[in-house]
Write an enzyme that holds these catalytic residues in place. Sequence first.
Site, PDB file in Angstrom:
ATOM      1  N   HIS A 173       2.006   1.633  -3.552  1.00 13.23           N
ATOM      2  CA  HIS A 173       0.897   2.217  -4.071  1.00 13.23           C
ATOM      3  C   HIS A 173       0.471   3.775  -4.011  1.00 13.23           C
ATOM      4  CE1 HIS A 173      -0.501  -1.106  -6.322  1.00 13.23           C
ATOM      5  NE2 HIS A 173      -1.004  -1.989  -5.221  1.00 13.23           N
ATOM      6  N   SER A 198       0.863  -1.250   0.102  1.00 11.04           N
ATOM      7  CA  SER A 198       0.118   0.112   0.111  1.00 11.04           C
ATOM      8  C   SER A 198       1.014   1.228  -0.123  1.00 11.04           C
ATOM      9  CB  SER A 198      -0.941   0.024   1.099  1.00 11.04           C
ATOM     10  OG  SER A 198      -1.752  -1.051   1.219  1.00 11.04           O
TER      11      SER A 198
END
Length: 380
Positions: free
Chosen positions: A41, A38
Site C-alpha cells: 500500500h 502495508s
Amino acid sequence: MKAVVCQDGELSVTTVTQPQPGPGQLLVKVVRAGICGSDLHARTHAAELAEIASESGYPGVMAAGSSVVFGHELVGEVVAYGPQTRGTWKPGTLVTALPVRRDADGTHLVGFEEGAPGAYAEYTVVQEAFTFEVPEGLEPDLAAFTEPLAVAWHAVRRAKVGKRPVIVIGCGPIGLAIILMLRAAGAKKIIASDFSPARRRLAEQCGATTVVDPREESPWDVYRPTGPISSPAAYAEYGIKAVGAARRVPFLPWEKALLHAELLGQAPQGPVVFECVGIPGMIEQIVTAAPIMTRLVVVGVCMEPDSFRPAAAINKEIEIRFAFGYDPAEFNQTLGMIASGKVDPSPLHTGTVGLEGVSKAFTDLGNPEVHAKILIDPSL
C-alpha cells in the site's frame, strides 16, 4: 550497506549509510524481514498514507520525495548498543522488535519514514525497550511472523469472540493470520471466504472449519444462526414471546430476567465477522448481508474513501470495530505462542528472496495463486 529503497513508487537496491543506534537503541543485523501488505500500500498509495498518518500524529510517514527503506517485520542479530542502554543481550543474540523507535525529535514508525529506515537492508536500528529475544530453537523463518500475527492477535482480542461463530471475509495474509489466532483463542466455528482456490486451501491449513468460494456459495448461507433470531422482525417476535412467558411467572421481575440473560451471554447474538479485504464497498456488502446483532471487525486496510449506509447497520444493531496494530504485551504473547507451537505460521510462508528479488516479489504478491507471504533474507 545495501538496502531496498522506495522513492516515488520505485524500488531499487542502493548502497546507503549504515544506521547508528542512538540513546536507548541497538543495531541489529537483519536475518529476515517480512513483506507486508502495508508495504504494498505504501508503495502505491504513498500520498494517501502520508495524509492519514499526518492526521494521526506522524507527519514524517512517506513524505513527498523521500527515500524510504521499508521493513517493519524483522528478525535480526544484536550487533551493538547506543548510549543509555542496558545491553541486555550478547552480540549475536537473535531478536525481534516492535517497529517504533524514539529519536531526539520524537517517535517514528520504522520502515515508513526516511529517518527511520526499516529491515529491507543489511542492518537496522530498533528501540531496546521494544526488543524481545527470540526463544532458543525458534527458527528465524517462524519468528519473522511475530509482527503480523500480533496484528491478528490484537484484532481477535478486540473482537471478543467468546462462543460466537466467526466469518472471515478475505483470506490474504491478514485473513489467514486472523484464522490462526482464532484457533489459538479457541474459536470452534470459522467460516472463511475467498475467491482464490490457493487461499482457500491455506485457510483450511490455518484452521478454518469451512471454506467458501463466494462465486458458488455465500458465507451467509453457510452460516446458520442458532435460535429464532434472524431478522429485526424475528427479534420483535422473540421479544413478544419472551416477555409474555416471563410475565406468566408469578413474582418474577421479568425485566431483570431479561437483563440477566444479556449479562450471562444468553441474549441473541449474531456472528463475529472479520473484514480482511480492504477495498471500497466491502463494509457496505457485509452490513447488507450480515444477520442481526453481528459484530464486524474491520482489519483490511482500505486506502480509498468508502461509504456504507448507517441506517442499515442501525436496523440490525450491527457493531463495527476497527483494529490496528497491537501493544507490546500482545507482541510478546504472540512470540511465545509461535515458540511453543500453539500457533504455526509456516503455511503462510510461500517464498524467500534476497534484496535483489524484492521488486519482483512485490509483483508476485499480486497473484494470490502463487504467494501468501514472502520473506527477505539479505544474505542471499
